[in-house]
Design a protein around this motif. Structure first.
Motif, short mmCIF file in Angstrom:
data_model
loop_
_atom_site.label_atom_id
_atom_site.label_comp_id
_atom_site.label_asym_id
_atom_site.label_seq_id
_atom_site.Cartn_x
_atom_site.Cartn_y
_atom_site.Cartn_z
N UNK A 5 -5.71 17.17 -4.91
CA UNK A 5 -4.95 18.17 -4.60
C UNK A 5 -3.91 18.85 -4.93
N UNK A 6 -3.72 17.91 -3.26
CA UNK A 6 -1.62 17.92 -3.14
C UNK A 6 -1.33 17.29 -4.29
N UNK A 7 -1.63 16.20 -4.54
CA UNK A 7 -1.10 15.13 -5.44
C UNK A 7 -0.72 16.20 -6.70
N UNK A 8 -1.79 16.57 -6.82
CA UNK A 8 -1.06 17.53 -8.45
C UNK A 8 -0.40 19.36 -8.37
N UNK A 9 -0.23 19.35 -7.12
CA UNK A 9 0.64 20.55 -6.66
C UNK A 9 2.46 19.63 -6.92
N UNK A 10 2.40 18.52 -5.57
CA UNK A 10 3.44 18.02 -6.35
C UNK A 10 3.62 17.43 -7.22
N UNK A 32 9.85 11.15 -5.73
CA UNK A 32 9.40 11.69 -4.96
C UNK A 32 8.81 12.14 -4.02
N UNK A 33 7.43 11.84 -4.32
CA UNK A 33 6.20 12.20 -4.00
C UNK A 33 5.82 10.83 -3.30
N UNK A 34 4.86 10.69 -2.06
CA UNK A 34 4.65 9.69 -1.12
C UNK A 34 3.21 9.88 -0.51
N UNK A 35 2.68 9.68 -0.29
CA UNK A 35 0.89 9.64 0.71
C UNK A 35 0.77 9.05 2.08
N UNK A 38 0.11 14.33 1.51
CA UNK A 38 1.11 14.42 0.67
C UNK A 38 2.17 14.24 0.99
N UNK A 39 3.07 14.15 0.78
CA UNK A 39 4.55 14.03 0.78
C UNK A 39 5.37 14.10 0.09
N UNK A 40 5.95 15.63 -0.04
CA UNK A 40 6.88 16.33 -1.28
C UNK A 40 8.33 16.72 -1.11
N UNK A 69 0.90 -0.94 0.16
CA UNK A 69 0.00 0.11 -0.10
C UNK A 69 1.26 1.07 0.11
N UNK A 70 2.01 1.42 0.72
CA UNK A 70 2.78 2.06 0.94
C UNK A 70 3.83 2.38 -0.47
N UNK A 71 3.89 1.48 -1.18
CA UNK A 71 4.41 1.56 -2.76
C UNK A 71 3.35 2.08 -3.40
N UNK A 72 1.92 1.43 -3.45
CA UNK A 72 1.39 1.88 -4.11
C UNK A 72 1.21 3.60 -4.31
N UNK A 73 1.05 4.23 -2.65
CA UNK A 73 1.26 5.63 -3.14
C UNK A 73 2.53 6.69 -3.57
N UNK A 74 3.38 5.35 -3.79
CA UNK A 74 4.44 5.95 -3.87
C UNK A 74 5.21 6.72 -5.40
N UNK A 75 5.73 7.72 -5.73
CA UNK A 75 6.00 8.14 -7.58
C UNK A 75 7.28 8.94 -6.49
#
Length: 505
Positions: free
Chosen positions: A297-302, A236-239, A262-264, A228-234
């Protein structure tokens, strides 16, 4: 975007992975206000996943390390009799049926009926008679068993992550029959050792099998959380999918609440005014994901900060874009922009000038963005010539669907306002036919092409995480003011669990 779909993996361990806590964690008086992602699994999904429980139980039996069993007994006339069972292995394991029950605000109860197993090994025994006669023998044995297994899986929270406890485990023996050297007929020796060892053997089997089931549950849950953690990571972007509140276990569904921050790189955006309420989700589908406007929205910003909102169009794609219609105005505009150059010798670059603003409404996802378009002519041995440059404000309403293992983004309404216009063939920018054509091109072909490309990129990203391995049935993506709901039914591909168990155990 269904960022959490990969959580649909496992058997009863999925229930642990999706419901990641118990009352051991403190979340404050208003935990829903910091909830960015919610997952609800209904009873039909739990029943479906329970079909795979047999594989987990079989793996637990096969992987259990049974110790040697020793004991002794004083017998009249025979003196002291000592025995030992060694090399115990499980063969011919089968399970009649498995049932799951969600206990209100308590635990997940799993009942495994009629587990039949054949245990094999070696029995060594010796005794000293009343006249000091010592005899020692070793014989092969088989033990036929029929067992019911009861599991109450409690969920504990440690550091905002799941810590499943499957130690509440009970084995009920309906049959435990010892056979020596393949002899199926009763005999004094068989009766003697059956009476000696049955009680001890039951304790050992319960201890080792239950211990292994608990270990398998822990292993699978950790695996689920890592996936799950890997699925929402791309890159430098993670959730952050750690828990935002205690889970809810009802008789008809299980629900977990996650932060969705969202962590960037070294920055994050915290949510404190979530509009989530349990009443927003129903129970008619097997699986639900609720995602806040803030999280997406935070994902789009990242993605913007990471330089991912850039698209290059060449060759046929470029031709399709500029030749959306066959008219004199179109031919004139294309001739002026490309100056007779082939599409293969040109490139159009589209990128976002500022962070896109995303909002959810019943009609769809509304995206507002400032976008630049640059068309360059590639000259052999020379620097590229910028033939066209535009900056424009775009507002588009997009509806998302998922079908045939593809995420499809379809614009249903859009508007464009050109802010900057520079064209080498029209330096003054006074040719209204060119601007009119370009604006129409952006609306009719440009925005659909960009959204289609984004949909394809997101599909590739999701599939790289393994989403395409799952059977997703009739998914619906429903937007409401401030949030989006993804609801679906699913079929579970059993081979994924088998592969994991074979590699991990």
């Amino acid at each position: 975007m269904c960022w959490a779909d990969r959580m649909v993996l496992g058997t009863f361990s999925i229930l642990l992975g999706l419901v990641q806590a118990a009352a051991a964690c403190e979340f404050g008086p208003s935990p829903y206000r910091s909830t960015g992602i919610v997952c609800r699994m209904t009873k039909p999904a739990a029943l479906l996943l329970n079909r795979e429980t047999a594989q987990v139980i079989q793996a637990a039996f096969r992987n259990a390390q049974f110790p040697n069993i020793t004991g002794e007994r004083s017998m009249r006339l025979l003196g002291r009799v000592a025995y030992g069972l060694s090399g115990i292995q499980v063969n011919d394991l089968s399970i009649e049926r498995s049932e799951v029950e969600l206990k209100e605000d308590s635990a997940i109860h799993i009942s495994i009926r009629n587990v039949t197993a054949l245990f094999k090994g070696t029995l060594t025994y010796g005794y000293a008679g009343a006249w000091f006669l010592q005899l020692f023998h070793s014989v092969d044995f088989e033990i036929e068993s029929s067992i019911d297994l009861q599991l109450n899986i409690n969920l504990m929270c440690q550091k905002d992550q799941v810590a499943p406890d499957a130690s509440d485990c009970y084995l009920t023996f309906h049959k435990l029959t010892l056979h020596l050297q393949g002899d199926k007929q009763p005999g004094w020796l068989k009766q003697l050792f059956t009476d000696f060892i049955s009680f001890t053997l039951k304790l050992v089997l319960k201890r080792e099998v239950c211990k292994e089931i608990n270990a398998v549950a822990q292993t699978l849950t950790n695996y689920i959380l890592d996936l799950a953690a890997n699925f929402v990571r791309d890159r430098d972007i993670a959730v952050d999918i750690s828990l935002a509140s205690d889970p809810v276990i009802k008789a008809t569904y299980i629900e977990s609440h996650h932060k969705g921050i969202v962590l960037y790189k070294n920055s994050s955006s915290r949510l404190s005014d979530s509009v989530f309420s349990p009443s927003l989700l129903t129970e008619s589908r097997m699986l639900y994901f609720w995602l806040s406007e803030h999280s997406l929205s935070s994902l789009a910003a990242a993605a913007f900060l990471d330089g991912q909102l850039v698209l290059d169009l060449r060759g046929e794609k470029l031709q399709e874009l500029f030749e959306m219609e066959d008219s004199e105005v179109q031919r004139k505009a294309v001739q002026m922009v490309f100056q007779g150059t082939s599409y293969n010798d040109s490139v159009a670059k589209v990128w976002s000038l500022s962070q896109p603003q995303i909002s959810f409404q019943p009609e769809g996802t509304i995206v507002r963005s400032s976008v630049a378009v640059e068309v360059s002519i590639l000259l052999a041995g020379e620097e590229p010539l910028v033939a066209l440059y535009m900056e424009k404000e775009i507002t588009a309403t997009i509806q998302a669907t998922y079908a045939e293992k593809k995420l499809i983004l379809q614009p249903v309404d859009s508007s464009v306002e050109i802010k900057v216009f520079k064209c080498t063939a029209d330096p003054s920018g006074e040719d209204p036919s060119i601007q009119s054509f370009l604006q129409n091109m952006i609306l009719v072909a440009g925005i659909p092409e960009v959204t289609s490309s984004i949909g394809s990129a997101l599909t590739s990203l999701l599939n790289s995480k393994g989403l395409d391995l799952f059977d997703i049935i009739n998914p619906e993506i429903i937007t409401r003011e401030g949030y989006v709901i993804v609801q679906l039914d699913f079929g579970f591909p059993s081979h994924l669990l088998l592969n994991f168990l074979e590699k991990s155990l």
